[in-house]
Design a protein around this motif. Structure first.
Motif, PDB file in Angstrom:
ATOM      1  N   VAL A  73      -3.917   3.178  35.015  1.00  0.00           N
ATOM      2  CA  VAL A  73      -5.160   3.956  35.060  1.00  0.00           C
ATOM      3  C   VAL A  73      -4.856   5.277  35.753  1.00  0.00           C
ATOM      4  O   VAL A  73      -4.250   5.299  36.831  1.00  0.00           O
ATOM      5  N   LEU A  74      -5.284   6.367  35.122  1.00  0.00           N
ATOM      6  CA  LEU A  74      -5.115   7.694  35.702  1.00  0.00           C
ATOM      7  C   LEU A  74      -6.461   8.121  36.270  1.00  0.00           C
ATOM      8  O   LEU A  74      -7.403   8.442  35.518  1.00  0.00           O
ATOM      9  N   ASN A  75      -6.575   8.094  37.631  1.00  0.00           N
ATOM     10  CA  ASN A  75      -7.869   8.410  38.234  1.00  0.00           C
ATOM     11  C   ASN A  75      -8.039   9.911  38.399  1.00  0.00           C
ATOM     12  O   ASN A  75      -7.163  10.702  38.033  1.00  0.00           O
ATOM     13  N   ALA A  76      -9.160  10.288  38.961  1.00  0.00           N
ATOM     14  CA  ALA A  76      -9.504  11.710  39.060  1.00  0.00           C
ATOM     15  C   ALA A  76      -8.500  12.472  39.905  1.00  0.00           C
ATOM     16  O   ALA A  76      -8.129  13.614  39.582  1.00  0.00           O
ATOM     17  N   THR A  77      -8.024  11.849  40.973  1.00  0.00           N
ATOM     18  CA  THR A  77      -7.041  12.529  41.823  1.00  0.00           C
ATOM     19  C   THR A  77      -5.711  12.684  41.084  1.00  0.00           C
ATOM     20  O   THR A  77      -5.099  13.759  41.088  1.00  0.00           O
ATOM     21  N   GLU A  78      -5.265  11.614  40.440  1.00  0.00           N
ATOM     22  CA  GLU A  78      -3.994  11.672  39.712  1.00  0.00           C
ATOM     23  C   GLU A  78      -4.079  12.608  38.515  1.00  0.00           C
ATOM     24  O   GLU A  78      -3.072  13.158  38.078  1.00  0.00           O
ATOM     25  N   HIS A  79      -5.279  12.781  38.001  1.00  0.00           N
ATOM     26  CA  HIS A  79      -5.482  13.638  36.843  1.00  0.00           C
ATOM     27  C   HIS A  79      -5.182  15.105  37.154  1.00  0.00           C
ATOM     28  O   HIS A  79      -4.973  15.906  36.243  1.00  0.00           O
ATOM     29  N   ARG A  80      -5.155  15.458  38.431  1.00  0.00           N
ATOM     30  CA  ARG A  80      -4.892  16.834  38.818  1.00  0.00           C
ATOM     31  C   ARG A  80      -3.423  17.045  39.222  1.00  0.00           C
ATOM     32  O   ARG A  80      -3.035  18.133  39.646  1.00  0.00           O
ATOM     33  N   GLN A  81      -2.599  16.011  39.102  1.00  0.00           N
ATOM     34  CA  GLN A  81      -1.207  16.063  39.548  1.00  0.00           C
ATOM     35  C   GLN A  81      -0.246  15.831  38.369  1.00  0.00           C
ATOM     36  O   GLN A  81      -0.662  15.391  37.292  1.00  0.00           O
ATOM     37  N   SER A  82       1.013  16.117  38.620  1.00  0.00           N
ATOM     38  CA  SER A  82       2.026  15.744  37.610  1.00  0.00           C
ATOM     39  C   SER A  82       2.121  14.229  37.521  1.00  0.00           C
ATOM     40  O   SER A  82       1.784  13.516  38.479  1.00  0.00           O
ATOM     41  N   LEU A  83       2.569  13.738  36.368  1.00  0.00           N
ATOM     42  CA  LEU A  83       2.608  12.298  36.109  1.00  0.00           C
ATOM     43  C   LEU A  83       4.030  11.841  35.857  1.00  0.00           C
ATOM     44  O   LEU A  83       4.730  12.403  35.025  1.00  0.00           O
ATOM     45  N   ASN A  84       4.457  10.822  36.577  1.00  0.00           N
ATOM     46  CA  ASN A  84       5.805  10.260  36.401  1.00  0.00           C
ATOM     47  C   ASN A  84       5.760   9.047  35.478  1.00  0.00           C
ATOM     48  O   ASN A  84       5.009   8.096  35.740  1.00  0.00           O
ATOM     49  N   LEU A  85       6.580   9.099  34.445  1.00  0.00           N
ATOM     50  CA  LEU A  85       6.733   7.970  33.530  1.00  0.00           C
ATOM     51  C   LEU A  85       8.174   7.481  33.597  1.00  0.00           C
ATOM     52  O   LEU A  85       9.106   8.285  33.716  1.00  0.00           O
ATOM     53  N   THR A  86       8.361   6.186  33.505  1.00  0.00           N
ATOM     54  CA  THR A  86       9.707   5.602  33.510  1.00  0.00           C
ATOM     55  C   THR A  86       9.798   4.514  32.448  1.00  0.00           C
ATOM     56  O   THR A  86       8.781   4.031  31.935  1.00  0.00           O
TER      57      THR A  86
END
Length: 370
Positions: A274-287
């Motif tokens: 889940v990508l919340n509102a705070t994470e939505h404003r940051q870069s996203l790490n995928l592995t």
């Protein structure tokens, strides 16, 4: 008739020209003599004197023959040069008197009866020469001559020759065209035009010829079976010249047949997918992983945009999605989750099945009242 002179003691002699004898057949000749004295009286020997004529040695029987043994294409190569043999034949009833070998610089090896290298069988009219070592003999033409003599002194010579070539050819060179392939890996072999080469693949050998440009493209036979598999071919090459000399082997090369596709996975995102509102404003790490695609770039697709992270040597990949791209993702709380896909293609050209992972984008801030 041949004229003869009688000396003061009543003895006579006659010289018969060789041209007369050469035109006569071998066999027994009947010789008679006649004379006329000063009074005109003619006297002839009462009986003919028989003489055996044999000037055509070997014409009606076997003439002397000799040859080096086991010399393909008329060459003596380096491997054979230190332990050569020869053999031949002569007329039964005659004597073999010598076997002479002459090298390209006119040095001679002379073997007479009694030489330990020479075995003669007069009953069969054959002979053999053993333990000939040409290791220090200059390269070039070798001539072997055998001489025999019959009971009346006629001589017969038999001669043959071979080329001594002990120098190995240059080692071929190779260049890899396709090291890893899901159809046929290949390599190009370079050397002397039209030269014979021997290719060793996993301990088995096959022989080919370079073309007029000194090239040959080698493709190993794919392994049998229809199931995906990986097989390494260990390949070396050597050249063979006309004399049968072998070059050194090339350094070992590995060609790989690989029909096994890589397998891709995507790890859980943000700990809870889940990508919340705070994470939505940051870069996203995928592995994730891409086993079998090590060292290649895979394709990760997010909301119509492709990213290409590289798989490390352990089969893992990671991707940092820029913050601007993350903020562009639409809220999915009232719609279907965002589906992220990843695909890989290995060095052999095998493509993976796509891996997919759902991500819920929740950009709505939540408020709680105690």
């Amino acid at each position: 008739a041949t004229p003869a002179m009688v000396d003061a003691h009543g003895h006579w002699s006659a010289q018969i020209p060789p041209s007369v004898l050469q035109n006569l057949p071998d066999g027994t000749l009947q010789i008679t003599a006649s004379t006329t004295d000063t009074a005109g009286n003619q006297v002839t020997t009462p009986t003919a004197h028989p003489v055996v004529l044999d000037v055509h040695y070997g014409q009606t029987t076997q003439a002397t023959q000799v040859q080096f043994d086991n010399i393909p294409n008329g060459y003596i190569n380096g491997a054979a040069s230190t332990n050569m043999s020869a053999s031949g034949s002569f007329e039964i009833g005659s004597k073999l008197t010598s076997v002479v070998i002459t090298d390209s610089r006119h040095h001679q090896i002379i073997m007479n009866p009694g030489d330990p290298r020479l075995t003669i069988d007069e009953k069969t009219g054959t002979f053999q020469v053993h333990n000939l070592n040409f290791g220090n003999t200059p390269e070039g033409k070798l001539t072997i001559t055998a001489t025999a003599e019959d009971h009346v002194g006629n001589v017969s010579n038999g001669t043959s020759s071979a080329v001594l070539d002990t120098t190995p050819p240059n080692t071929p060179t190779v260049s890899i065209l396709t090291r890893i392939s899901n159809t046929q890996p290949s390599m190009m072999i370079h050397g002397t035009p039209n030269e014979t080469i021997q290719i060793f693949v996993d301990g088995k050998s096959e022989t080919h010829n370079l073309d007029g440009h000194g090239k040959y493209e080698f493709r190993p036979t794919p392994p049998t079976g229809t199931s995906p598999q990986v097989h390494d071919y260990h390949v070396t090459v050597q050249a063979i010249d006309n004399a049968g000399n072998h070059s050194a082997h090339t350094s070992p090369q590995i060609l790989t047949f690989d029909s096994e596709p890589p397998v891709v996975t995507i790890d859980k995102i943000s700990g809870d997918d889940v990508l919340n509102a705070t994470e939505h404003r940051q870069s996203l790490n995928l592995t994730g992983t891409a086993v079998g695609a090590e060292g290649t770039a895979i394709t990760v697709s997010i909301h119509g945009k492709d990213y290409h992270p590289t798989v490390d040597h352990s089969g893992h990949w990671q991707l940092k999605v820029p913050a601007n791209d993350v903020r562009a993702l639409q809220d999915t709380t009232s719609t279907a989750p965002l589906t992220i896909t990843a695909t890989a293609e290995d060095r052999a050209g095998n493509k993976s099945q796509p891996a997919s992972h759902d991500l819920v984008v929740d950009t709505k801030a939540s408020v709680t009242i105690d």
